[in-house]
Design a protein around this motif. Structure first.
Motif, PDB file in Angstrom:
ATOM      1  N   ALA A  32       0.760  -1.290   0.039  1.00 51.02           N
ATOM      2  CA  ALA A  32      -0.228  -0.090   0.103  1.00 51.02           C
ATOM      3  C   ALA A  32       0.910   1.193  -0.068  1.00 51.02           C
ATOM      4  CB  ALA A  32      -0.911  -0.117   1.217  1.00 51.02           C
ATOM      5  N   THR A  33       0.372   2.403  -0.668  1.00 57.89           N
ATOM      6  CA  THR A  33       1.076   3.550  -0.537  1.00 57.89           C
ATOM      7  C   THR A  33       0.835   4.223   0.937  1.00 57.89           C
ATOM      8  OG1 THR A  33       1.000   3.954  -2.919  1.00 57.89           O
ATOM      9  CG2 THR A  33       1.164   5.878  -1.528  1.00 57.89           C
ATOM     10  N   VAL A  34       1.885   4.504   1.608  1.00 56.36           N
ATOM     11  CA  VAL A  34       1.737   5.101   2.779  1.00 56.36           C
ATOM     12  C   VAL A  34       2.457   6.669   3.002  1.00 56.36           C
ATOM     13  CG1 VAL A  34       1.656   3.118   4.181  1.00 56.36           C
ATOM     14  CG2 VAL A  34       3.876   4.246   3.718  1.00 56.36           C
ATOM     15  N   MET A  35       2.105   7.506   3.525  1.00 53.49           N
ATOM     16  CA  MET A  35       2.636   8.876   3.767  1.00 53.49           C
ATOM     17  C   MET A  35       3.561   8.750   4.610  1.00 53.49           C
ATOM     18  SD  MET A  35       0.380  10.103   1.528  1.00 53.49           S
ATOM     19  CE  MET A  35       1.271  11.658   1.622  1.00 53.49           C
ATOM     20  N   ASP A  58      13.664  -2.391   2.364  1.00 52.26           N
ATOM     21  CA  ASP A  58      13.513  -2.402   3.872  1.00 52.26           C
ATOM     22  C   ASP A  58      13.926  -0.985   4.602  1.00 52.26           C
ATOM     23  OD1 ASP A  58      12.967  -4.988   3.521  1.00 52.26           O
ATOM     24  OD2 ASP A  58      15.378  -5.721   4.658  1.00 52.26           O
ATOM     25  N   GLU A  59      14.665  -0.215   3.891  1.00 56.63           N
ATOM     26  CA  GLU A  59      14.836   1.138   4.209  1.00 56.63           C
ATOM     27  C   GLU A  59      13.509   2.012   4.319  1.00 56.63           C
ATOM     28  OE1 GLU A  59      17.923   3.650   2.090  1.00 56.63           O
ATOM     29  OE2 GLU A  59      18.547   1.691   1.193  1.00 56.63           O
ATOM     30  N   CYS A  60      12.490   1.860   3.376  1.00 61.43           N
ATOM     31  CA  CYS A  60      11.341   2.439   3.297  1.00 61.43           C
ATOM     32  C   CYS A  60      10.363   1.803   4.527  1.00 61.43           C
ATOM     33  CB  CYS A  60      10.609   2.308   1.855  1.00 61.43           C
ATOM     34  SG  CYS A  60      11.459   2.831   0.737  1.00 61.43           S
ATOM     35  N   GLN A  61      10.437   0.511   4.499  1.00 55.72           N
ATOM     36  CA  GLN A  61       9.747  -0.212   5.452  1.00 55.72           C
ATOM     37  C   GLN A  61       9.923   0.279   7.113  1.00 55.72           C
ATOM     38  OE1 GLN A  61       7.124  -2.505   4.967  1.00 55.72           O
ATOM     39  NE2 GLN A  61       6.833  -2.507   6.958  1.00 55.72           N
ATOM     40  N   VAL A  62      11.154   0.125   7.297  1.00 59.04           N
ATOM     41  CA  VAL A  62      11.638   0.580   8.574  1.00 59.04           C
ATOM     42  C   VAL A  62      11.291   1.911   9.006  1.00 59.04           C
ATOM     43  CG1 VAL A  62      13.438   0.651  10.296  1.00 59.04           C
ATOM     44  CG2 VAL A  62      13.114  -1.308   8.792  1.00 59.04           C
ATOM     45  N   TYR A  63      11.606   2.869   7.815  1.00 60.14           N
ATOM     46  CA  TYR A  63      11.378   4.128   8.278  1.00 60.14           C
ATOM     47  C   TYR A  63       9.776   4.611   8.521  1.00 60.14           C
ATOM     48  CZ  TYR A  63      11.383   9.229   7.484  1.00 60.14           C
ATOM     49  OH  TYR A  63      11.124  10.871   7.867  1.00 60.14           O
ATOM     50  N   TYR A  64       8.933   4.062   7.704  1.00 58.07           N
ATOM     51  CA  TYR A  64       7.589   3.937   7.766  1.00 58.07           C
ATOM     52  C   TYR A  64       7.154   3.709   9.363  1.00 58.07           C
ATOM     53  CZ  TYR A  64       2.791   2.271   8.054  1.00 58.07           C
ATOM     54  OH  TYR A  64       1.471   1.977   8.386  1.00 58.07           O
ATOM     55  N   ALA A  65       7.850   2.212   9.963  1.00 59.91           N
ATOM     56  CA  ALA A  65       7.427   1.681  11.022  1.00 59.91           C
ATOM     57  C   ALA A  65       7.770   2.651  12.229  1.00 59.91           C
ATOM     58  CB  ALA A  65       7.882   0.285  10.968  1.00 59.91           C
ATOM     59  N   VAL A  66       9.043   3.333  12.038  1.00 61.73           N
ATOM     60  CA  VAL A  66       9.682   3.860  13.046  1.00 61.73           C
ATOM     61  C   VAL A  66       8.706   5.230  13.270  1.00 61.73           C
ATOM     62  CG1 VAL A  66      11.598   5.457  13.756  1.00 61.73           C
ATOM     63  CG2 VAL A  66      11.964   3.337  13.328  1.00 61.73           C
ATOM     64  N   GLU A  67       8.439   5.744  12.027  1.00 63.11           N
ATOM     65  CA  GLU A  67       7.361   7.090  12.402  1.00 63.11           C
ATOM     66  C   GLU A  67       6.228   6.791  12.983  1.00 63.11           C
ATOM     67  OE1 GLU A  67       6.222   8.757   8.758  1.00 63.11           O
ATOM     68  OE2 GLU A  67       7.810  10.245   9.082  1.00 63.11           O
TER      69      GLU A  67
END
Ligand SMILES: [Zn+2]
Length: 529
Positions: free
Chosen positions: A251-254, A298-307
């Motif tokens: 999915a596209t996330v902000m 994975d960079e995008c995935q972890v960045y999203y999760a941390v936010e």
């Protein structure tokens, strides 16, 4: 390469402080009488004893008149006027120094570190909570009374101490950063020992090794690994649910907090470091779109999760990553997250010596018993993030119960955020194995657990999860986050943490949930009354 199982079995995990913490000291008579007088003058105040130190663990109620000046000044004058209540004499009170302050839920908290003969007493702190009129409303404490330190003229050098520590880690030891040091008084069964506290970050055995070496004779007083692993277990011992994020559509996330010029995953809350490649670049339309098998995914995935996790904790009253950081690692509140750590590494961890979180790729399927990519599961990120939050307020939390509470809180908040009691459902692949790595919806009883932190932590996470089922997420998260925040010692026991939960309920909710907390944590889980 990395091998966390052997590092957890390494003999440098001495954890001798556990024996000290399970020692029940009698409460000193002089302290008891000072406290009795204090309480008699203030109706509706309560006091809990710390049976290890023989000093009060917590005092709550209207403990002072409103005061002028700053909260910091008011906190100091309260302590100076009431040394006996804290179990100290007037001289010992002069050794308290302010080390931290934060606001939470209407109170301003000031933390003081105990020092003796100019040296910090490791783990001995007192936290004073004041309201907006500078009236002291609660004090939680891990102070030590009647400290004795044996002294002699003989002393080993810092250089010798470093050699003792590195030799103890074994011939194969490989450092991964420079050794930091301070001189402290460390608690033992025979009193306090003047010790070099050395922090040794190592690749082999993997860990952040904390050594306490007697300044006088070079004896290793205690040592342990303070690195917080995601899991002690290898995948062969894990269980999984059949469902996993494979079934979730991309999915596209902000990404709300990326900093200008919006081309790198570097934001207000998170910065991602890719161990295998240079950082991901946004497209000209500011999209970080990579397929899941691309190194940048994975960079995008972890960045999203941390936010997402950061925002959750901010909503609970987390102040962000700021001051109380002994390693100078805070970067304007930003948390650094590393992906593709190691080579097919089957774990994730928080490292207190860098203040960063790390995620391995896992060795599955080339290793049938390995894990899947740990960066791809949000609850794994939330678990490691929670370790960082606890370390922000309580650096150097120690003792095996302290480590177990670290794990228990980390599992609870990861599950609460996602409203799902399973931890690690995706990363543990074995399709024939029902269940998951850990489940917060458990009935684990505290007396039946081993001293292994993830094992014992399940009793805490389970009790917290059952509290959430009873009270709902809002109330449970508030009480549980608060109990972590006000821990008055960095060597908390389960009993102590449970008493802090009762104290939060008493102070903010008028003890409305006392009966349910006592039933779940004491009766159901067997945590001592
Ligand atoms: Zn952990």
């Amino acid at each position: 390469m990395f091998d966390e199982a052997s590092s957890l079995r390494h003999p440098a995990n001495r954890n001798r402080v556990d024996a000290f913490l399970s020692n029940e000291a009698a409460q000193p008579v002089a302290v008891a009488s000072a406290s009795k007088t204090f309480l008699a003058q203030r109706p509706n105040t309560s006091l809990e004893w710390n049976t290890t130190t023989g000093t009060p663990a917590a005092i709550a109620g209207k403990l002072s008149m409103p005061m002028t000046g700053t909260a910091s000044e008011a906190s100091q004058s309260f302590i100076r006027e009431n040394p006996g209540v804290l179990g100290l004499n007037a001289e010992e009170v002069e050794g308290l120094t302010e080390v931290d302050s934060f606001g939470w839920a209407g109170l301003q908290f000031i933390r003081h570190q105990q020092t003796y003969q100019g040296l910090p007493v490791f783990g001995a702190k007192v936290l004073v909570g004041l309201d907006d009129k500078n009236q002291v409303r609660m004090v939680t404490s891990g102070l030590r009374s009647q400290i004795s330190v044996k002294s002699s003229d003989k002393a080993i050098s810092l250089r010798e101490a470093r050699q003792i520590a590195t030799k103890d880690l074994g011939e194969q030891a490989k450092q991964r950063g420079s050794i930091t040091h301070e001189t402290v008084l460390y608690p033992t069964q025979q009193g306090h020992v003047k010790a070099y506290h050395l922090t040794v970050p190592a690749h082999q055995p993997l860990g952040t090794w904390e050594y306490f070496i007697d300044v006088q004779n070079g004896e290793i007083v205690d040592s342990y690994n303070s690195m917080k692993f995601y899991s002690f277990y290898f995948a062969p011992r894990a269980r999984v649910y059949p469902s996993n994020p494979d079934k979730t559509q991309l999915a596209t996330v902000m990404l709300r907090d990326v900093k200008s010029p919006y081309t790198k995953l570097d934001g207000q809350y998170c910065k991602v470091i890719n161990e295998d490649a240079t950082a991901a670049q946004a497209s000209t339309t500011y999209r970080f779109d990579f397929p899941p098998d691309n190194t940048h995914f994975d960079e995008c995935q972890v960045y999203y999760a941390v936010e997402k996790v950061y925002q959750y904790f901010l909503d609970l009253g987390f102040r962000g990553f700021t001051v109380s950081n002994p390693y100078g690692k805070a970067n304007g509140g930003q948390l650094a997250a590393n992906v593709h750590t190691g080579n097919k590494y089957d774990n994730a961890f928080y490292d207190p010596s860098t203040g960063q979180i790390y995620f391995g790729d896992g060795s599955y399927p080339s290793n049938a018993n390995g894990l899947r990519d740990l960066a791809k599961e949000v609850d794994v990120v939330a678990h490691e993030f929670t370790h960082a939050v606890i370390d922000e307020y309580h650096p150097n939390m120690f003792g095996s119960e302290g480590s177990a509470l670290h794990e228990g809180y980390a599992d609870y908040f990861a599950c609460s955020l996602l409203n799902d009691p399973d931890i690690g459902g995706y990363v543990v692949p074995a399709p024939e194995a029902p269940g998951v790595l850990r489940n917060c919806d458990n009935d684990v009883r505290y007396p039946n657990t081993s001293a292994e932190p993830h094992d014992r932590g399940q009793a805490w996470a389970g009790a917290c999860w059952h509290l959430r089922k009873q009270l709902g997420q809002e109330v449970a998260d508030f009480l549980i986050f608060g109990s972590m925040l006000i821990l008055g010692t960095t060597a908390p026991t389960f009993k102590y943490a449970k008493d802090m939960l009762l104290l939060i309920d008493q102070a903010w909710c008028g003890s409305e949930y006392k009966a349910v907390i006592k039933r779940i944590f004491e009766t159901d889980r067997g945590i001592p009354v």
